[in-house]
Design an enzyme around this catalytic site. Sequence first.
Site, PDB file in Angstrom:
ATOM      1  N   THR A  96       2.385   3.458  14.162  1.00 17.29           N
ATOM      2  CA  THR A  96       3.569   3.036  13.430  1.00 17.29           C
ATOM      3  C   THR A  96       3.155   2.256  12.195  1.00 17.29           C
ATOM      4  O   THR A  96       1.962   2.158  11.866  1.00 17.29           O
ATOM      5  CB  THR A  96       4.539   2.272  14.360  1.00 17.29           C
ATOM      6  OG1 THR A  96       5.773   2.066  13.660  1.00 17.29           O
ATOM      7  CG2 THR A  96       3.974   0.934  14.817  1.00 17.29           C
ATOM      8  N   LYS A 116       0.714   4.811   9.263  1.00 17.87           N
ATOM      9  CA  LYS A 116       1.030   6.238   9.421  1.00 17.87           C
ATOM     10  C   LYS A 116       0.303   7.138   8.417  1.00 17.87           C
ATOM     11  O   LYS A 116       0.046   8.304   8.712  1.00 17.87           O
ATOM     12  CB  LYS A 116       2.549   6.462   9.304  1.00 17.87           C
ATOM     13  CG  LYS A 116       3.310   5.978  10.529  1.00 17.87           C
ATOM     14  CD  LYS A 116       4.780   6.311  10.380  1.00 17.87           C
ATOM     15  CE  LYS A 116       5.529   6.008  11.650  1.00 17.87           C
ATOM     16  NZ  LYS A 116       6.870   6.598  11.643  1.00 17.87           N
ATOM     17  N   ASP A 131       8.217  13.217  14.745  1.00 15.36           N
ATOM     18  CA  ASP A 131       9.580  12.959  14.247  1.00 15.36           C
ATOM     19  C   ASP A 131      10.295  14.276  13.943  1.00 15.36           C
ATOM     20  O   ASP A 131      11.519  14.356  14.022  1.00 15.36           O
ATOM     21  CB  ASP A 131       9.546  12.104  12.967  1.00 15.36           C
ATOM     22  CG  ASP A 131       9.398  10.626  13.274  1.00 15.36           C
ATOM     23  OD1 ASP A 131       9.605  10.228  14.443  1.00 15.36           O
ATOM     24  OD2 ASP A 131       9.066   9.861  12.351  1.00 15.36           O
ATOM     25  N   TYR A 152      15.286   9.743   0.340  1.00 12.17           N
ATOM     26  CA  TYR A 152      14.037  10.499   0.124  1.00 12.17           C
ATOM     27  C   TYR A 152      12.827   9.686   0.574  1.00 12.17           C
ATOM     28  O   TYR A 152      11.758   9.746  -0.019  1.00 12.17           O
ATOM     29  CB  TYR A 152      13.923  10.892  -1.356  1.00 12.17           C
ATOM     30  CG  TYR A 152      14.450   9.819  -2.310  1.00 12.17           C
ATOM     31  CD1 TYR A 152      14.013   8.500  -2.200  1.00 12.17           C
ATOM     32  CD2 TYR A 152      15.404  10.107  -3.279  1.00 12.17           C
ATOM     33  CE1 TYR A 152      14.508   7.512  -3.026  1.00 12.17           C
ATOM     34  CE2 TYR A 152      15.910   9.130  -4.114  1.00 12.17           C
ATOM     35  CZ  TYR A 152      15.448   7.823  -3.978  1.00 12.17           C
ATOM     36  OH  TYR A 152      15.942   6.843  -4.780  1.00 12.17           O
ATOM     37  N   GLY A 153      13.002   8.921   1.644  1.00 14.08           N
ATOM     38  CA  GLY A 153      11.901   8.115   2.174  1.00 14.08           C
ATOM     39  C   GLY A 153      11.116   8.874   3.232  1.00 14.08           C
ATOM     40  O   GLY A 153      11.140  10.109   3.293  1.00 14.08           O
ATOM     41  N   ALA A 167      11.459   9.104   6.550  1.00 14.86           N
ATOM     42  CA  ALA A 167      12.240   9.861   7.537  1.00 14.86           C
ATOM     43  C   ALA A 167      12.798  11.138   6.914  1.00 14.86           C
ATOM     44  O   ALA A 167      12.891  12.177   7.583  1.00 14.86           O
ATOM     45  CB  ALA A 167      13.369   8.989   8.077  1.00 14.86           C
TER      46      ALA A 167
HETATM   47  P1  NAP Z   1      12.264   4.404   3.823  1.00  8.31           P
HETATM   48  O1  NAP Z   1      11.014   5.196   3.708  1.00  8.31           O
HETATM   49  O2  NAP Z   1      12.300   2.995   3.367  1.00  8.31           O
HETATM   50  O3  NAP Z   1      13.421   5.236   3.040  1.00  8.31           O
HETATM   51  C1  NAP Z   1      14.719   4.736   2.900  1.00  8.31           C
HETATM   52  C2  NAP Z   1      15.503   5.610   1.934  1.00  8.31           C
HETATM   53  O4  NAP Z   1      16.829   5.100   1.853  1.00  8.31           O
HETATM   54  C3  NAP Z   1      14.943   5.627   0.513  1.00  8.31           C
HETATM   55  O5  NAP Z   1      15.099   6.913  -0.005  1.00  8.31           O
HETATM   56  C4  NAP Z   1      15.871   4.652  -0.204  1.00  8.31           C
HETATM   57  O6  NAP Z   1      15.985   4.945  -1.584  1.00  8.31           O
HETATM   58  C5  NAP Z   1      17.176   4.924   0.476  1.00  8.31           C
HETATM   59  N1  NAP Z   1      18.110   3.818   0.345  1.00  8.31           N
HETATM   60  C6  NAP Z   1      17.936   2.553   0.775  1.00  8.31           C
HETATM   61  N2  NAP Z   1      19.024   1.811   0.457  1.00  8.31           N
HETATM   62  C7  NAP Z   1      19.874   2.634  -0.210  1.00  8.31           C
HETATM   63  C8  NAP Z   1      21.155   2.473  -0.800  1.00  8.31           C
HETATM   64  N3  NAP Z   1      21.773   1.291  -0.777  1.00  8.31           N
HETATM   65  N4  NAP Z   1      21.736   3.538  -1.399  1.00  8.31           N
HETATM   66  C9  NAP Z   1      21.118   4.737  -1.436  1.00  8.31           C
HETATM   67  N5  NAP Z   1      19.881   4.962  -0.893  1.00  8.31           N
HETATM   68  C10 NAP Z   1      19.287   3.917  -0.282  1.00  8.31           C
HETATM   69  O7  NAP Z   1      12.778   4.346   5.329  1.00  8.31           O
HETATM   70  P2  NAP Z   1      12.569   5.474   6.457  1.00  8.31           P
HETATM   71  O8  NAP Z   1      11.331   5.180   7.222  1.00  8.31           O
HETATM   72  O9  NAP Z   1      12.731   6.800   5.832  1.00  8.31           O
HETATM   73  O10 NAP Z   1      13.786   5.138   7.452  1.00  8.31           O
HETATM   74  C11 NAP Z   1      15.108   5.313   7.012  1.00  8.31           C
HETATM   75  C12 NAP Z   1      16.090   5.126   8.172  1.00  8.31           C
HETATM   76  O11 NAP Z   1      15.842   6.094   9.177  1.00  8.31           O
HETATM   77  C13 NAP Z   1      16.017   3.761   8.863  1.00  8.31           C
HETATM   78  O12 NAP Z   1      17.320   3.353   9.170  1.00  8.31           O
HETATM   79  C14 NAP Z   1      15.241   4.060  10.135  1.00  8.31           C
HETATM   80  O13 NAP Z   1      15.590   3.178  11.184  1.00  8.31           O
HETATM   81  C15 NAP Z   1      15.718   5.467  10.449  1.00  8.31           C
HETATM   82  N6  NAP Z   1      14.737   6.223  11.242  1.00  8.31           N
HETATM   83  C16 NAP Z   1      15.116   6.631  12.485  1.00  8.31           C
HETATM   84  C17 NAP Z   1      14.229   7.343  13.260  1.00  8.31           C
HETATM   85  C18 NAP Z   1      14.642   7.798  14.633  1.00  8.31           C
HETATM   86  O14 NAP Z   1      13.795   8.194  15.430  1.00  8.31           O
HETATM   87  N7  NAP Z   1      15.927   7.789  14.939  1.00  8.31           N
HETATM   88  C19 NAP Z   1      12.954   7.669  12.773  1.00  8.31           C
HETATM   89  C20 NAP Z   1      12.597   7.237  11.485  1.00  8.31           C
HETATM   90  C21 NAP Z   1      13.516   6.506  10.725  1.00  8.31           C
HETATM   91  P3  NAP Z   1      15.373   3.958  -2.714  1.00  8.31           P
HETATM   92  O15 NAP Z   1      13.894   4.168  -2.688  1.00  8.31           O
HETATM   93  O16 NAP Z   1      16.039   4.397  -3.958  1.00  8.31           O
HETATM   94  O17 NAP Z   1      15.739   2.549  -2.274  1.00  8.31           O
END
Ligand code: NAP
Length: 307
Positions: free
Chosen positions: A83, A87, A123, A148-149, A151
């Site tokens: 984690t 990663k 994932d 576009y992060g 996940a």
């Molecule tokens: P991350 O890499 O930080 O990506 C987050 C994304 O959300 C980025 O594209 C970010 O864009 C965008 N974002 C954040 N705030 C925003 C807003 N106010 N308006 C529009 N876009 C916004 O995070 P991640 O690892 O991908 O995780 C994202 C979510 O998925 C989290 O809630 C996490 O808990 C969930 N998740 C769940 C699982 C599961 O197994 N269920 C697995 C992985 C992740 P910017 O760069 O422009 O801020």
Amino acid sequence: MRLVILVKDMSPLSAPVTITGKTKVFGIIGDPIEHSLSPPMQNAALHQLGIDGVYVPFQVDGAQLPVAMAGLGAIGLQGFNVTLPHKQAVMPHLVSLTDSAQAIGAVNTVWRTEQGWAGTNTDVLGFIAPLKAQAVDWPTGRVVVLGYGGAARAVVAGCHQLGCQDIWVVGRSAQKLAQFAERWQVSALPVTIQTKPWEALGSLLAETTLLVNTTPLGMFPRVADSPVSGADLALLPPGAIAYDLIYTPRPTHFLKLAAACGLKTLDGFEMLVQQGAAALEIWTQQSPPIAIMGQALAAHLGANVSG
Ligand code: NAP
């Protein structure tokens, strides 16, 4: 003499673990690691399967990762999850990677081979498992991914695996959207995606059969937030699915609004369980006890997250 311990944070579903010289060790590395949800889920599963094994969290500082990887091999760990923040950093220490891990650019599951550690990203399987249960003709449907992060990369790879061909990614930074799209053009998975700025989301929705939120909007404690308004969700066609990767709260405000529009809803809880189950299957070659893993995770989340 045998040592009997009650592994801390195991759910009430689990019994004390008896550690002997034969006990297999699995684990997870990260920094910090103390809030990991995997130990209660994986220990409940090992117990349910009758496997003489234990799953342990290991805090590994980034500078110590190479030493830790060698050490985990030397002490005979069977396999482990990875984690944040390791990663990506773990990848050069692996002898082989699956296409999906390469395309996503991140590894969350590592297992032992004769040549060394191998890695994948479960994932993708976690994301598609709940979708496979839906009666939808995926190749013809439009998918819209919000964010576009990290996940989102697993979601795009998962949609590609389902056969989806009309994949759109929506985000608030034009530069990051372009970088995200470019990355897939040179990826191990030949996925074609299209992008739109956040303001243009509404124009995509009338033909969208799957709308996935990969942003943290609506995640505890900001539970009143939603990435999409009820008015926009009403644009989706009947039978469309709103999928939120967030697993706390259940349901999110986004999913409540979607349900009020008559849409099907999926949250991130099952994805979380299924990505863990896929890892366990790789390590043990046994069919994972999904229901028990879900119960253990729900009990742990209920005990550790209020509101
Ligand atoms: P991350 O890499 O930080 O990506 C987050 C994304 O959300 C980025 O594209 C970010 O864009 C965008 N974002 C954040 N705030 C925003 C807003 N106010 N308006 C529009 N876009 C916004 O995070 P991640 O690892 O991908 O995780 C994202 C979510 O998925 C989290 O809630 C996490 O808990 C969930 N998740 C769940 C699982 C599961 O197994 N269920 C697995 C992985 C992740 P910017 O760069 O422009 O801020």
